[in-house]
Design a protein around this motif. Structure first.
Motif, PDB file in Angstrom:
ATOM      1  N   THR A   1       0.863  -1.172   0.000  1.00  0.00           N
ATOM      2  CA  THR A   1       0.000   0.000   0.000  1.00  0.00           C
ATOM      3  C   THR A   1       0.901   1.224   0.000  1.00  0.00           C
ATOM      4  O   THR A   1       1.871   1.294   0.760  1.00  0.00           O
ATOM      5  CB  THR A   1      -0.893   0.022   1.261  1.00  0.00           C
ATOM      6  OG1 THR A   1      -1.630  -1.200   1.307  1.00  0.00           O
ATOM      7  CG2 THR A   1      -1.854   1.180   1.237  1.00  0.00           C
TER       8      THR A   1
ATOM      9  N   GLY B   1      -2.252   5.669   0.635  1.00  0.00           N
ATOM     10  CA  GLY B   1      -3.257   4.639   0.837  1.00  0.00           C
ATOM     11  C   GLY B   1      -3.651   3.907  -0.436  1.00  0.00           C
ATOM     12  O   GLY B   1      -4.548   3.072  -0.422  1.00  0.00           O
ATOM     13  N   GLU B   2      -2.993   4.216  -1.557  1.00  0.00           N
ATOM     14  CA  GLU B   2      -3.342   3.544  -2.811  1.00  0.00           C
ATOM     15  C   GLU B   2      -2.735   2.140  -2.830  1.00  0.00           C
ATOM     16  O   GLU B   2      -1.667   1.902  -2.286  1.00  0.00           O
ATOM     17  CB  GLU B   2      -2.869   4.356  -4.024  1.00  0.00           C
ATOM     18  CG  GLU B   2      -1.362   4.403  -4.234  1.00  0.00           C
ATOM     19  CD  GLU B   2      -0.625   5.466  -3.424  1.00  0.00           C
ATOM     20  OE1 GLU B   2       0.590   5.610  -3.640  1.00  0.00           O
ATOM     21  OE2 GLU B   2      -1.247   6.119  -2.571  1.00  0.00           O
ATOM     22  N   ASP B   3      -3.442   1.217  -3.457  1.00  0.00           N
ATOM     23  CA  ASP B   3      -3.006  -0.176  -3.544  1.00  0.00           C
ATOM     24  C   ASP B   3      -2.021  -0.309  -4.695  1.00  0.00           C
ATOM     25  O   ASP B   3      -2.355  -0.044  -5.844  1.00  0.00           O
ATOM     26  CB  ASP B   3      -4.222  -1.088  -3.753  1.00  0.00           C
ATOM     27  CG  ASP B   3      -3.844  -2.555  -3.723  1.00  0.00           C
ATOM     28  OD1 ASP B   3      -2.809  -2.884  -3.105  1.00  0.00           O
ATOM     29  OD2 ASP B   3      -4.579  -3.370  -4.314  1.00  0.00           O
TER      30      ASP B   3
ATOM     31  N   PRO C   1       0.424  -8.074   4.134  1.00  0.00           N
ATOM     32  CA  PRO C   1       0.173  -6.685   3.739  1.00  0.00           C
ATOM     33  C   PRO C   1       1.237  -5.762   4.336  1.00  0.00           C
ATOM     34  O   PRO C   1       1.522  -5.826   5.522  1.00  0.00           O
ATOM     35  CB  PRO C   1      -1.207  -6.394   4.311  1.00  0.00           C
ATOM     36  CG  PRO C   1      -1.364  -7.353   5.439  1.00  0.00           C
ATOM     37  CD  PRO C   1      -0.571  -8.564   5.074  1.00  0.00           C
TER      38      PRO C   1
ATOM     39  N   ARG D   1       2.979  -1.568   4.051  1.00  0.00           N
ATOM     40  CA  ARG D   1       2.698  -0.226   3.551  1.00  0.00           C
ATOM     41  C   ARG D   1       3.926   0.648   3.676  1.00  0.00           C
ATOM     42  O   ARG D   1       4.814   0.401   4.484  1.00  0.00           O
ATOM     43  CB  ARG D   1       1.515   0.389   4.278  1.00  0.00           C
ATOM     44  CG  ARG D   1       1.699   0.612   5.733  1.00  0.00           C
ATOM     45  CD  ARG D   1       0.416   1.151   6.349  1.00  0.00           C
ATOM     46  NE  ARG D   1       0.533   1.101   7.788  1.00  0.00           N
ATOM     47  CZ  ARG D   1       0.261   2.116   8.582  1.00  0.00           C
ATOM     48  NH1 ARG D   1      -0.172   3.240   8.074  1.00  0.00           N
ATOM     49  NH2 ARG D   1       0.398   2.011   9.879  1.00  0.00           N
TER      50      ARG D   1
END
Length: 164
Positions: free
Chosen positions: A15, A19-21, A52, A54
């Motif tokens: 991520t 916050g974009e995937d 996951p 980020r």
């Protein structure tokens, strides 16, 4: 908290900073992207495959983790209590002052132990005073224990309606 080179998985679900995937990519690609943007690669959970992760600003991950731990501790910790003592022959002005004090304590998230000291046959008056206080505090708190009467008075614990 697992960050940067400590992540051992070969692939991660990434991520971005906003916050974009960014999809699934290898750990090395994700680390290169983190170094390019001068941020940290932080693994959020080891329970899924690929884990996951980020991108987050340097140091911000640690602050975020500490804030979460403190919020959890505050939520799970024992409720602190204050004791308020009264007498059965309290005057109306004093009653209103104690009521305002109780409202402030309950709004602040503290539990309150109400104790009414009575002598001899005043225990019924003590119980009636506590019932009146509980009725006046209806929206701000609820009693955790029943009104306990003894030879020397009555007591009850009131907890806030909602914990902060």
């Amino acid at each position: 908290m697992i960050a940067n080179e400590q992540i051992k998985a070969s692939e991660v679900r990434l991520t971005g900073l906003d916050g974009e995937d960014l999809g699934v990519m290898t750990r090395d690609e994700a680390l290169a992207l983190a170094k390019k943007h001068k941020v940290d690669l932080v693994c959020e959970s080891l329970m899924s495959s690929p884990p996951p992760c980020r991108l987050i600003g340097r140091g911000a991950a640690k602050q975020d983790m500490n804030a979460r731990k403190q919020a959890e501790k505050r939520k799970d910790g024992p409720l602190k209590a204050k004791e308020i003592r009264l007498t059965p022959h309290i005057e109306e002005h004093d009653y209103e002052t104690k009521l305002r004090q109780l409202e402030k304590l309950l709004d602040g998230g503290l539990a309150v132990d109400l104790t009414v000291r009575a002598q001899g046959k005043e225990s019924q008056q003590a119980k009636a005073l506590l019932e009146r206080l509980l009725a006046d505090l209806k929206g701000r708190g609820s009693r955790e224990t029943g009104i306990q009467t003894s030879g020397k008075g009555a007591a009850v614990r009131v907890v806030p309606a909602r914990r902060p």
